[in-house]
Design a protein around this motif. Structure first.
Motif, PDB file in Angstrom:
ATOM      1  N   UNK A 120       0.838  -1.203   0.000  1.00  0.00           N
ATOM      2  CA  UNK A 120       0.000   0.000   0.000  1.00  0.00           C
ATOM      3  C   UNK A 120       0.868   1.245   0.000  1.00  0.00           C
ATOM      4  N   UNK A 121       0.711   2.045  -1.043  1.00  0.00           N
ATOM      5  CA  UNK A 121       1.385   3.335  -1.116  1.00  0.00           C
ATOM      6  C   UNK A 121       0.631   4.259  -0.166  1.00  0.00           C
ATOM      7  N   UNK A 122       1.316   4.729   0.883  1.00  0.00           N
ATOM      8  CA  UNK A 122       0.630   5.442   1.960  1.00  0.00           C
ATOM      9  C   UNK A 122       1.189   6.845   2.107  1.00  0.00           C
ATOM     10  N   UNK A 123       0.317   7.826   1.923  1.00  0.00           N
ATOM     11  CA  UNK A 123       0.758   9.224   1.928  1.00  0.00           C
ATOM     12  C   UNK A 123       0.254   9.933   3.161  1.00  0.00           C
ATOM     13  N   UNK A 124       1.104  10.789   3.703  1.00  0.00           N
ATOM     14  CA  UNK A 124       0.725  11.650   4.818  1.00  0.00           C
ATOM     15  C   UNK A 124       0.611  13.071   4.286  1.00  0.00           C
ATOM     16  N   UNK A 125      -0.556  13.661   4.522  1.00  0.00           N
ATOM     17  CA  UNK A 125      -0.793  15.032   4.086  1.00  0.00           C
ATOM     18  C   UNK A 125       0.158  15.978   4.816  1.00  0.00           C
ATOM     19  N   UNK A 126       0.686  16.955   4.096  1.00  0.00           N
ATOM     20  CA  UNK A 126       1.554  17.940   4.746  1.00  0.00           C
ATOM     21  C   UNK A 126       0.772  19.222   4.982  1.00  0.00           C
ATOM     22  N   UNK A 127       0.145  19.255   6.166  1.00  0.00           N
ATOM     23  CA  UNK A 127      -0.666  20.425   6.510  1.00  0.00           C
ATOM     24  C   UNK A 127       0.196  21.681   6.564  1.00  0.00           C
ATOM     25  N   UNK A 128       1.502  21.497   6.834  1.00  0.00           N
ATOM     26  CA  UNK A 128       2.392  22.662   6.876  1.00  0.00           C
ATOM     27  C   UNK A 128       2.438  23.381   5.529  1.00  0.00           C
TER      28      UNK A 128
END
Ligand code: OOG
Ligand code: NI
Length: 454
Positions: free
Chosen positions: A127-135
């Motif tokens: 699973x390609x898993x991305x974390x949103x960059x709220x910064x």
């Protein structure tokens, strides 16, 4: 008791298959794509018995028809770190760091995947898993709103959390627990037609970047695509329109070659789906799609540098036919022959003794060159399949679903340390993993000394 625990491999296979069933029900076009891929794969195998024999010998045929990868996106460090614990139970571990901000996509990512030969060959689901960059949201009020919405949700069911804790305490699952775990973890990836925000918040986040709205506004982290593996991506791409599927403009990755390298990918465009907001029933959201991939040999650092350079030189212009022609001419300097790839140290291989090799240990011990042993039929070297992703291709897949908004300017570079802190663990280095697997295969053949003696 430990003997009777269900294996991580079988939990992963059960999960991947349940996920596929769910996604086919949710996105019927994906079912159509799966049928098309199965049809093309069986035609290729029929028309090319030599390739079929190779795939069988390499243990690739049995895993061909099981799902290959999917992708999800999360909003907080806590979500990412719980996912890490959840996937560990399935024998999937974070490998590689992908900085997509370079390509104007406000996320950074890893791939949760099995690591050792046996697990990869049983079921390679990743699973390609991305974390949103709220910064990277520049409006401080909107950033605060997004954080607040994310802080209020729990994408895991209470039972799922309890089962993860139980597994950590007892070190495994019984059959019944494994079934319950697959069932509960699936809930995290299910589609929700009802968003958690009012329409004004959705619009504001979506205007900042469509991906931000996709991550923030839903109660779960819906699976956004699944990707079967095909043996002829050009043919599937050409047949898609006839099957009522509209493909993205170009196939990402390297050109068609005799010895496939790395990964070629294409997708169908994300669908407009009906969603409702807290203050209004009528809206649409565009996020979910289907993808196909064709995998080839994993490259060494040297091979990868050559790939990256040639890909840059080829650039990306025009329709798929033009693009593929540009790639083909740029890649004429990349050897397209297994022996040259080995001799020039461009790709990784799995080494094994043939029956004749097994019967002839003196010949191996005599220290003849590896290519000579291959020629004498004592040793075989099978291309080691690339199990990871490509940042430029991934950006292309993201962008094909973001319309004109695909390439926003993003300040701020790679933040691997921040990502690993959020994850609660270091990501493994994919190149080191391939190298280690090749070394182990050479060691099993007696072609390099046992550990501790080299
Ligand atoms: C992930 C896109 C990248 C791939 O195969 O490279 C990807 C996403 O859209 O969340 O799946
Ligand atoms: Ni993908």
């Amino acid at each position: 008791m430990a003997d009777s625990w269900v294996s991580a491999d079988s939990i992963r296979a059960g999960f991947a298959s349940a996920m596929s069933d769910m996604y086919q029900r949710e996105v019927p076009q994906y079912g159509t794509l799966l049928k098309l891929v199965a049809q093309v794969n069986s035609e290729v195998l029929e028309q090319d018995p030599a390739q079929k024999r190779q795939l069988i010998a390499a243990g690739e045929l049995s895993r061909l028809s099981v799902e290959r990868h999917g992708a999800i996106r999360v909003g907080t460090a806590a979500e990412l770190s719980t996912l890490r614990q959840l996937f560990a139970i399935m024998g999937m571990f974070p490998v590689g760091y992908y900085d997509l901000s370079q390509a104007g996509v406000p996320v950074h990512s890893t791939a949760f995947r099995p690591i050792d030969d046996r697990a990869l060959s049983l079921n390679p689901f990743r699973l390609f898993t991305s974390l949103l960059r709220l910064d990277l949201i520049d409006d401080p009020l909107l950033r605060a709103k997004a954080s607040e919405v994310l802080a209020a949700r729990d994408i895991f069911t209470a039972d799922c959390r309890e089962l993860i804790a139980l597994h950590q305490r007892q070190g495994g699952f019984s059959q019944t627990q494994a079934r319950a775990f697959i069932h509960e973890s699936l809930e995290t990836f299910r589609w929700h037609q009802q968003t958690t925000v009012d329409s004004a918040t959705y619009q504001a986040l979506s205007q900042q970047h469509r991906l931000i709205a996709d991550v923030v506004c839903f109660p779960g982290c819906h699976i956004n695509h699944l990707t079967p593996r095909t043996l002829d991506i050009d043919r599937v791409q050409a047949l898609m329109p006839g099957a009522g599927i509209s493909p993205k403009a170009i196939i990402e990755g390297p050109p068609r070659r005799r010895v496939d390298i790395l990964l070629r990918q294409t997708s169908f465009k994300a669908l407009d789906e009906a969603v409702s907001f807290t203050d209004c029933e009528e809206g649409t959201h565009t996020a979910r799609f289907g993808e196909i991939e064709q995998r080839g040999v994993a490259l060494t650092v040297k091979g990868r540098a050559l790939y990256d350079r040639l890909l840059r030189e080829a650039g990306s212009k025009g329709d798929n036919v033009t693009h593929q022609q540009r790639l083909t001419s740029a890649f004429t300097t990349f050897p397209d022959d297994a022996r040259l790839l080995r001799q020039q140290g461009l790709a990784w291989f799995n080494w094994a003794l043939t029956e004749a090799g097994e019967a002839n240990p003196e010949a191996i011990a005599a220290g003849a060159g590896r290519e000579e042993l291959i020629e004498r039929g004592l040793v075989v070297a099978t291309p080691m399949i690339y199990e990871d992703f490509l940042p430029v291709s991934a950006a292309g897949i993201f962008q094909s679903n973001l319309g004109d908004q695909g390439r926003v300017q993003i300040q701020g570079g790679s933040e691997r340390g921040v990502f690993e802190n959020a994850l609660g663990a270091a990501v493994a280095d994919e190149l080191a993993l391939y190298q280690q697997r090749e070394q182990e295969s050479l060691r099993r053949c007696g072609l390099i000394p046992p550990v501790g003696q080299d």
